[in-house]
Design an enzyme around this catalytic site. Structure first.
Site, PDB file in Angstrom:
ATOM      1  N   HIS A 182     -14.588  -2.412   8.148  1.00 40.19           N
ATOM      2  CA  HIS A 182     -14.431  -3.303   7.007  1.00 40.19           C
ATOM      3  C   HIS A 182     -13.034  -3.914   6.975  1.00 40.19           C
ATOM      4  O   HIS A 182     -12.856  -5.083   6.733  1.00 40.19           O
ATOM      5  CB  HIS A 182     -14.706  -2.500   5.723  1.00 40.19           C
ATOM      6  CG  HIS A 182     -13.959  -1.190   5.659  1.00 40.19           C
ATOM      7  ND1 HIS A 182     -13.979  -0.276   6.698  1.00 40.19           N
ATOM      8  CD2 HIS A 182     -13.131  -0.657   4.719  1.00 40.19           C
ATOM      9  CE1 HIS A 182     -13.214   0.748   6.388  1.00 40.19           C
ATOM     10  NE2 HIS A 182     -12.695   0.543   5.197  1.00 40.19           N
ATOM     11  N   TYR A 224     -12.591   8.928   4.151  1.00 36.82           N
ATOM     12  CA  TYR A 224     -13.961   9.391   4.367  1.00 36.82           C
ATOM     13  C   TYR A 224     -14.426   9.207   5.822  1.00 36.82           C
ATOM     14  O   TYR A 224     -15.602   9.410   6.117  1.00 36.82           O
ATOM     15  CB  TYR A 224     -14.919   8.642   3.422  1.00 36.82           C
ATOM     16  CG  TYR A 224     -14.600   8.846   1.954  1.00 36.82           C
ATOM     17  CD1 TYR A 224     -15.035   9.977   1.272  1.00 36.82           C
ATOM     18  CD2 TYR A 224     -13.845   7.913   1.250  1.00 36.82           C
ATOM     19  CE1 TYR A 224     -14.735  10.175  -0.071  1.00 36.82           C
ATOM     20  CE2 TYR A 224     -13.539   8.090  -0.099  1.00 36.82           C
ATOM     21  CZ  TYR A 224     -13.984   9.225  -0.748  1.00 36.82           C
ATOM     22  OH  TYR A 224     -13.687   9.416  -2.076  1.00 36.82           O
ATOM     23  N   ASP A 225     -13.527   8.825   6.729  1.00 42.66           N
ATOM     24  CA  ASP A 225     -13.927   8.579   8.126  1.00 42.66           C
ATOM     25  C   ASP A 225     -14.701   9.740   8.765  1.00 42.66           C
ATOM     26  O   ASP A 225     -15.665   9.492   9.500  1.00 42.66           O
ATOM     27  CB  ASP A 225     -12.696   8.255   8.992  1.00 42.66           C
ATOM     28  CG  ASP A 225     -12.194   6.833   8.787  1.00 42.66           C
ATOM     29  OD1 ASP A 225     -12.932   6.014   8.209  1.00 42.66           O
ATOM     30  OD2 ASP A 225     -11.059   6.551   9.212  1.00 42.66           O
ATOM     31  N   GLY A 246      -2.494   5.369   6.360  1.00 39.41           N
ATOM     32  CA  GLY A 246      -3.614   5.052   7.265  1.00 39.41           C
ATOM     33  C   GLY A 246      -3.903   3.562   7.267  1.00 39.41           C
ATOM     34  O   GLY A 246      -4.108   2.946   8.319  1.00 39.41           O
ATOM     35  N   LYS A 247      -3.894   2.974   6.082  1.00 41.87           N
ATOM     36  CA  LYS A 247      -4.107   1.522   5.983  1.00 41.87           C
ATOM     37  C   LYS A 247      -3.003   0.756   6.700  1.00 41.87           C
ATOM     38  O   LYS A 247      -3.267  -0.208   7.412  1.00 41.87           O
ATOM     39  CB  LYS A 247      -4.075   1.088   4.508  1.00 41.87           C
ATOM     40  CG  LYS A 247      -5.284   1.418   3.697  1.00 41.87           C
ATOM     41  CD  LYS A 247      -5.100   0.751   2.327  1.00 41.87           C
ATOM     42  CE  LYS A 247      -6.236   1.041   1.383  1.00 41.87           C
ATOM     43  NZ  LYS A 247      -6.024   0.367   0.081  1.00 41.87           N
ATOM     44  N   PHE A 280      -8.669   8.231   8.471  1.00 39.56           N
ATOM     45  CA  PHE A 280      -8.250   8.830   7.202  1.00 39.56           C
ATOM     46  C   PHE A 280      -9.429   8.778   6.236  1.00 39.56           C
ATOM     47  O   PHE A 280     -10.510   8.276   6.573  1.00 39.56           O
ATOM     48  CB  PHE A 280      -7.026   8.089   6.621  1.00 39.56           C
ATOM     49  CG  PHE A 280      -7.312   6.665   6.208  1.00 39.56           C
ATOM     50  CD1 PHE A 280      -7.262   5.637   7.127  1.00 39.56           C
ATOM     51  CD2 PHE A 280      -7.641   6.351   4.891  1.00 39.56           C
ATOM     52  CE1 PHE A 280      -7.532   4.323   6.753  1.00 39.56           C
ATOM     53  CE2 PHE A 280      -7.911   5.043   4.504  1.00 39.56           C
ATOM     54  CZ  PHE A 280      -7.856   4.031   5.437  1.00 39.56           C
ATOM     55  N   ASP A 314      -7.733  -3.687  -0.917  1.00 37.61           N
ATOM     56  CA  ASP A 314      -8.456  -2.776  -1.790  1.00 37.61           C
ATOM     57  C   ASP A 314      -9.799  -2.494  -1.141  1.00 37.61           C
ATOM     58  O   ASP A 314     -10.490  -3.414  -0.683  1.00 37.61           O
ATOM     59  CB  ASP A 314      -8.641  -3.335  -3.203  1.00 37.61           C
ATOM     60  CG  ASP A 314      -8.978  -2.193  -4.165  1.00 37.61           C
ATOM     61  OD1 ASP A 314      -8.130  -1.315  -4.355  1.00 37.61           O
ATOM     62  OD2 ASP A 314     -10.114  -2.169  -4.693  1.00 37.61           O
ATOM     63  N   THR A 344       0.837  -1.206   0.000  1.00 37.92           N
ATOM     64  CA  THR A 344       0.000   0.000   0.000  1.00 37.92           C
ATOM     65  C   THR A 344       0.861   1.242   0.000  1.00 37.92           C
ATOM     66  O   THR A 344       2.003   1.219   0.477  1.00 37.92           O
ATOM     67  CB  THR A 344      -0.944   0.022   1.214  1.00 37.92           C
ATOM     68  OG1 THR A 344      -1.842   1.130   1.095  1.00 37.92           O
ATOM     69  CG2 THR A 344      -0.183   0.167   2.532  1.00 37.92           C
ATOM     70  N   LYS A 373     -12.415   1.703  16.020  1.00 36.94           N
ATOM     71  CA  LYS A 373     -12.645   1.612  14.567  1.00 36.94           C
ATOM     72  C   LYS A 373     -12.261   0.224  14.060  1.00 36.94           C
ATOM     73  O   LYS A 373     -13.026  -0.416  13.335  1.00 36.94           O
ATOM     74  CB  LYS A 373     -11.858   2.696  13.808  1.00 36.94           C
ATOM     75  CG  LYS A 373     -12.029   2.541  12.297  1.00 36.94           C
ATOM     76  CD  LYS A 373     -11.220   3.490  11.426  1.00 36.94           C
ATOM     77  CE  LYS A 373     -11.351   3.074   9.953  1.00 36.94           C
ATOM     78  NZ  LYS A 373     -10.543   3.862   9.026  1.00 36.94           N
TER      79      LYS A 373
HETATM   80  P1  ITT Z   1      -3.268   1.698  -1.928  1.00 38.43           P
HETATM   81  O1  ITT Z   1      -3.916   1.300  -3.227  1.00 38.43           O
HETATM   82  O2  ITT Z   1      -1.858   2.142  -2.071  1.00 38.43           O
HETATM   83  O3  ITT Z   1      -3.434   0.641  -0.866  1.00 38.43           O
HETATM   84  P2  ITT Z   1      -5.377   3.703  -1.810  1.00 38.43           P
HETATM   85  O4  ITT Z   1      -5.720   4.766  -0.807  1.00 38.43           O
HETATM   86  O5  ITT Z   1      -5.250   4.114  -3.259  1.00 38.43           O
HETATM   87  O6  ITT Z   1      -4.041   2.989  -1.310  1.00 38.43           O
HETATM   88  P3  ITT Z   1      -7.675   2.084  -2.455  1.00 38.43           P
HETATM   89  O7  ITT Z   1      -7.483   2.123  -3.922  1.00 38.43           O
HETATM   90  O8  ITT Z   1      -8.077   0.793  -1.812  1.00 38.43           O
HETATM   91  O9  ITT Z   1      -6.381   2.532  -1.654  1.00 38.43           O
HETATM   92  O10 ITT Z   1      -8.708   3.235  -2.120  1.00 38.43           O
HETATM   93  C1  ITT Z   1      -9.502   3.156  -1.057  1.00 38.43           C
HETATM   94  C2  ITT Z   1     -10.026   4.565  -0.765  1.00 38.43           C
HETATM   95  O11 ITT Z   1     -11.282   4.386  -0.080  1.00 38.43           O
HETATM   96  C3  ITT Z   1      -9.106   5.307   0.179  1.00 38.43           C
HETATM   97  O12 ITT Z   1      -8.181   6.114  -0.506  1.00 38.43           O
HETATM   98  C4  ITT Z   1     -10.094   6.105   1.009  1.00 38.43           C
HETATM   99  O13 ITT Z   1     -10.438   7.279   0.327  1.00 38.43           O
HETATM  100  C5  ITT Z   1     -11.304   5.187   1.057  1.00 38.43           C
HETATM  101  N1  ITT Z   1     -11.235   4.326   2.255  1.00 38.43           N
HETATM  102  C6  ITT Z   1     -10.900   3.012   2.318  1.00 38.43           C
HETATM  103  N2  ITT Z   1     -10.894   2.571   3.573  1.00 38.43           N
HETATM  104  C7  ITT Z   1     -11.220   3.628   4.339  1.00 38.43           C
HETATM  105  C8  ITT Z   1     -11.355   3.825   5.716  1.00 38.43           C
HETATM  106  O14 ITT Z   1     -11.129   2.867   6.581  1.00 38.43           O
HETATM  107  N3  ITT Z   1     -11.713   5.031   6.143  1.00 38.43           N
HETATM  108  C9  ITT Z   1     -11.947   6.049   5.283  1.00 38.43           C
HETATM  109  N4  ITT Z   1     -11.795   5.958   3.966  1.00 38.43           N
HETATM  110  C10 ITT Z   1     -11.445   4.758   3.487  1.00 38.43           C
END
Ligand code: ITT
Length: 189
Positions: free
Chosen positions: A172, A148-149, A8-9, A146, A63, A4, A167
Site C-alpha cells: 500500500h 501487522y506484517d 518502519g515507515k 513492522f 496515514d 512520522t 514488500k
Molecule cells: P505516524 O502517525 O507517526 O506516521 P503511526 O504508526 O502512528 O505513525 P498510523 O497512524 O498511520 O501511523 O498507523 C498506522 C498503523 O497501521 C501502524 O502503526 C501499523 O500498526 C499499521 N500499519 C501501517 N502500515 C503498515 C505496514 O506496512 N505493515 C504493517 N503494519 C502497518
C-alpha cells in the site's frame, strides 16, 4: 521531510523514493504532530501540513491502516492504537488474532490502505492512495517489516517474510508514494 514517528515507515518511504535525488529526513521530535482522527486522507494531510509549516520545507505524511473484512473494516485508521494503549507491535498482532480466533480461513480477507500526502509551507497539498489486498494468518511468521506484517499474507508469504524491496513493490505504501511521485517532482529543482 517525512512527518512520522514510525521508523518502519521512514525506512520504507526513503527506499520507495530512492530514485529521486532527495534525502528523506525524520521530523524533529520537538515538532508536534496533530491528533489523528478517523480519515486516512485528513490525517495524512494534517501530518504533512504540520511538518511543512513547522520546518518551512516541502513535507510528506503517511496515514495508513489495516482493514479487516470480518471486523467490518476495523481497525482501519485506528490501527496504531488497536488493542489499547501501551501495546507493542507483537501484542497488537496477538490482540487482533485473538479477536479473529473464530473467523474461518476463507473469511480472513483484509487490506492495508495508505494515503501519502505532500504539503508545502504555503498550504498546497496533494495526496495519493495505495491498497494492498491479502489475508490474515492464525500465527505470526517472519521478522522483517513492522506492525501487522507478520500476520498479513499476500499469497503464500507474509509481508514480514519478504525482503524489503519485495514488500515495497506490492505494498500500500509503495503504491501510494509512487502515485505521489509526479506531484513530488514538481517541487524538485
Ligand atoms: P505516524 O502517525 O507517526 O506516521 P503511526 O504508526 O502512528 O505513525 P498510523 O497512524 O498511520 O501511523 O498507523 C498506522 C498503523 O497501521 C501502524 O502503526 C501499523 O500498526 C499499521 N500499519 C501501517 N502500515 C503498515 C505496514 O506496512 N505493515 C504493517 N503494519 C502497518
Amino acid at each position: 521531510m517525512l512527518a512520522t514517528r514510525n521508523p518502519g515507515k521512514l525506512r520504507e518511504v526513503a527506499a520507495i523514493l530512492a530514485e529521486l535525488a532527495l534525502r528523506i529526513e525524520p521530523l524533529d521530535a520537538s515538532v508536534a504532530l496533530p491528533e489523528e482522527g478517523d480519515g486516512y486522507e485528513s490525517n495524512a494531510v494534517a501530518k504533512a501540513l504540520a511538518a511543512a509549516r513547522a520546518t518551512g520545507c516541502v513535507a510528506l505524511g503517511d496515514d495508513s491502516g489495516l482493514e479487516v473484512d470480518a471486523l467490518g473494516g476495523a481497525p482501519g485508521p485506528l490501527s496504531a492504537r488497536y488493542g489499547g494503549p501501551g501495546l507493542d507491535d507483537a501484542a497488537r498482532c496477538a490482540a487482533l488474532l485473538e479477536a479473529l480466533a473464530a473467523v474461518p480461513d476463507e473469511e480472513r480477507s483484509a487490506r492495508f490502505v495508505c494515503v501519502a500526502a505532500l504539503a508545502t509551507p504555503q498550504g498546497d497539498v496533494a495526496t495519493a492512495r495505495g491498497v494492498c489486498e491479502g489475508h490474515l494468518l492464525r500465527a505470526p511468521r517472519g521478522s522483517a517489516g513492522f506492525g501487522y506484517d507478520p500476520i498479513f499474507a499476500v499469497g503464500a508469504a507474509t509481508l514480514a517474510e519478504l525482503p524489503a524491496a519485495a514488500k515495497d513493490a506490492l505494498s500500500h505504501r509503495g503504491r501510494a508514494f509512487r502515485a505521489l511521485l509526479p506531484a513530488l517532482r514538481t517541487h524538485i529543482r
